[in-house]
Design a protein around this motif. Structure first.
Motif, PDB file in Angstrom:
ATOM      1  N   ALA A 135       4.622  -6.657  -6.321  1.00 35.03           N
ATOM      2  CA  ALA A 135       4.635  -6.822  -4.866  1.00 35.03           C
ATOM      3  C   ALA A 135       5.986  -7.337  -4.380  1.00 35.03           C
ATOM      4  CB  ALA A 135       3.520  -7.778  -4.445  1.00 35.03           C
ATOM      5  N   SER A 180       4.960   0.548  10.526  1.00 35.70           N
ATOM      6  CA  SER A 180       4.108   1.695  10.211  1.00 35.70           C
ATOM      7  C   SER A 180       4.958   2.770   9.531  1.00 35.70           C
ATOM      8  CB  SER A 180       3.472   2.254  11.490  1.00 35.70           C
ATOM      9  OG  SER A 180       2.764   3.438  11.203  1.00 35.70           O
ATOM     10  N   ASP A 199      -4.235   0.270  -5.109  1.00 36.30           N
ATOM     11  CA  ASP A 199      -4.864  -0.535  -4.048  1.00 36.30           C
ATOM     12  C   ASP A 199      -3.859  -1.486  -3.409  1.00 36.30           C
ATOM     13  OD1 ASP A 199      -7.281   0.676  -4.488  1.00 36.30           O
ATOM     14  OD2 ASP A 199      -8.139  -0.968  -5.660  1.00 36.30           O
ATOM     15  N   ALA A 200      -3.027  -2.127  -4.249  1.00 34.84           N
ATOM     16  CA  ALA A 200      -2.053  -3.095  -3.751  1.00 34.84           C
ATOM     17  C   ALA A 200      -1.011  -2.426  -2.853  1.00 34.84           C
ATOM     18  CB  ALA A 200      -1.376  -3.795  -4.923  1.00 34.84           C
ATOM     19  N   GLU A 202      -1.402   0.395  -1.209  1.00 37.78           N
ATOM     20  CA  GLU A 202      -2.131   0.831  -0.013  1.00 37.78           C
ATOM     21  C   GLU A 202      -2.304  -0.318   0.970  1.00 37.78           C
ATOM     22  OE1 GLU A 202      -6.646   1.766   0.414  1.00 37.78           O
ATOM     23  OE2 GLU A 202      -5.693   3.568  -0.396  1.00 37.78           O
ATOM     24  N   ASP A 203      -2.672  -1.487   0.457  1.00 41.04           N
ATOM     25  CA  ASP A 203      -2.883  -2.649   1.318  1.00 41.04           C
ATOM     26  C   ASP A 203      -1.582  -3.173   1.903  1.00 41.04           C
ATOM     27  OD1 ASP A 203      -5.585  -2.514   0.800  1.00 41.04           O
ATOM     28  OD2 ASP A 203      -5.557  -4.039  -0.773  1.00 41.04           O
ATOM     29  N   ASN A 204      -0.559  -3.298   1.058  1.00 44.93           N
ATOM     30  CA  ASN A 204       0.717  -3.863   1.516  1.00 44.93           C
ATOM     31  C   ASN A 204       1.398  -2.986   2.555  1.00 44.93           C
ATOM     32  OD1 ASN A 204       1.766  -6.451  -0.007  1.00 44.93           O
ATOM     33  ND2 ASN A 204       0.653  -5.268  -1.525  1.00 44.93           N
ATOM     34  N   ARG A 206      -0.279  -0.858   4.451  1.00 44.17           N
ATOM     35  CA  ARG A 206      -1.291  -0.540   5.458  1.00 44.17           C
ATOM     36  C   ARG A 206      -1.494   0.964   5.592  1.00 44.17           C
ATOM     37  NH1 ARG A 206      -0.251  -5.065  10.274  1.00 44.17           N
ATOM     38  NH2 ARG A 206      -0.375  -6.879   8.907  1.00 44.17           N
ATOM     39  N   HIS A 208      -3.746   4.557   4.851  1.00 42.76           N
ATOM     40  CA  HIS A 208      -5.135   4.990   4.878  1.00 42.76           C
ATOM     41  C   HIS A 208      -5.522   5.522   3.499  1.00 42.76           C
ATOM     42  CE1 HIS A 208      -4.310   5.775   9.409  1.00 42.76           C
ATOM     43  NE2 HIS A 208      -4.741   4.537   9.213  1.00 42.76           N
ATOM     44  N   LYS A 209      -6.820   5.647   3.270  1.00 45.22           N
ATOM     45  CA  LYS A 209      -7.302   6.116   1.971  1.00 45.22           C
ATOM     46  C   LYS A 209      -6.725   7.482   1.616  1.00 45.22           C
ATOM     47  CE  LYS A 209     -10.099   2.826   0.562  1.00 45.22           C
ATOM     48  NZ  LYS A 209      -9.862   2.104  -0.718  1.00 45.22           N
ATOM     49  N   ARG A 216      -4.556   8.607  -6.537  1.00 44.79           N
ATOM     50  CA  ARG A 216      -5.864   8.276  -7.115  1.00 44.79           C
ATOM     51  C   ARG A 216      -6.404   9.440  -7.941  1.00 44.79           C
ATOM     52  NH1 ARG A 216      -7.542   3.543  -4.978  1.00 44.79           N
ATOM     53  NH2 ARG A 216      -6.859   3.039  -2.853  1.00 44.79           N
TER      54      ARG A 216
END
Length: 296
Positions: A135, A180, A199-200, A202-204, A206, A208-209, A216
């Motif tokens: 991160a 963004s 996941d990390a 994607e979260d950091n 922001r 979308h799936k 994935r």
């Protein structure tokens, strides 16, 4: 082996970037980007692959067996050119490449570390701080890449939030504004190093799936193929017919050292989704729903 197999000329410049871990593919692109600036009217072949056999650990320390479990064989070949006559045949143009290395930090250096165990068996040790280090490397890399790719409106919002954080009477506000990146890129190919890594990111960022779908599905079908996983992800997007002329693709790769590398590619032609690639035989079956208990 490649030179012998295909009978390359004796003046071909060959470079081996072995033992460079998951970032080897991006490092190769960086190297040949610089070489093609010097050698005009030239073509470069990059073979990005993972060969797990030579580095298998056969000792008794359970934590050092992680590398045996995580990695899978995989490979991708990429042809680069600076010749004018190849422009109409090229798929993408490399726009930006940013490399970040945190090797001077002990925690980062030891997060992925090859070392012998007490019996002298060499293996790779993965630290519990790995995600924290990744991160930090990603944030450092993004801070250098952002001014090159983000629109001014996003840069200004981020800069203003940082300033407000430092003003004493606004110090209580929640975090800084995260730009963004969907305003800078249409597609994302993130390092398929594991569910937690994807996941990390994607979260950091922001995202979308669907932005992490290619990574994935690459992890689900092929496993952790190291540096070649980014190319599997791009092939997924192409097979789905999602990459259009003018679209920008952001590739993010991590590696031991610790490294985080970013490359921005712009699609410069109309891609044919029917051209065969590693996904063509079953692209109609994807995406699939991945059970939560399933983690490569």
């Amino acid at each position: 082996m490649i030179i012998n197999k295909f009978g390359f000329r004796s003046n071909v410049k060959s470079v081996s970037l072995s033992v460079m871990d998951c970032s080897a593919g991006m490092l190769s692109i960086s190297l040949f980007k610089d070489l093609l600036k010097v050698h005009k009217n030239s073509v470069a072949l990059v073979l990005s692959m993972e060969v797990v056999t030579p580095n298998g650990y056969n000792g008794k320390v359970k934590s050092m067996h992680m590398a045996n479990i995580l990695f899978r064989m995989g490979g991708a070949a990429i042809l680069l050119s600076n010749r004018k006559q190849d422009k109409h045949k090229a798929k993408y143009k490399l726009q930006n490449l940013v490399r970040t290395r945190l090797g001077s930090d002990d925690q980062a250096y030891q997060s992925v570390h090859q070392q012998p165990d007490e019996a002298g068996k060499v293996g790779v040790s993965l630290s519990q701080e790995l995600l924290h280090v990744a991160a930090k490397a990603l944030r450092t890399n993004i801070s250098e890449l952002s001014p090159l790719v983000l629109p001014y409106s996003e840069q200004l919002q981020h800069g203003w939030s940082v300033i407000k954080q430092k003003i004493w009477f606004l110090a209580g506000q929640k975090g800084t504004y995260v730009p963004s990146f969907k305003k800078a890129f249409e597609h994302f190919c993130t390092h398929a190093g594991g569910k937690a890594v994807i996941d990390a990111i994607e979260d950091n960022l922001r995202l979308h799936k669907e932005d992490a779908e290619a990574s994935r599905m690459t992890l689900y079908r092929f496993g952790k193929t190291s540096s070649s996983s980014l190319w599997y992800g791009l092939s997924y997007l192409e097979a789905k017919g999602r990459v259009k002329k003018g679209d920008r693709v952001w590739k993010i790769a991590f590696g031991s050292g610790f490294m985080c590398n970013s490359a921005v590619w712009k699609c410069i032609t109309n891609l044919d989704p029917n051209l065969r690639n590693s996904w063509s035989d079953r692209i109609h079956l994807y995406p699939v729903e991945i059970p939560e208990v399933c983690d490569h």
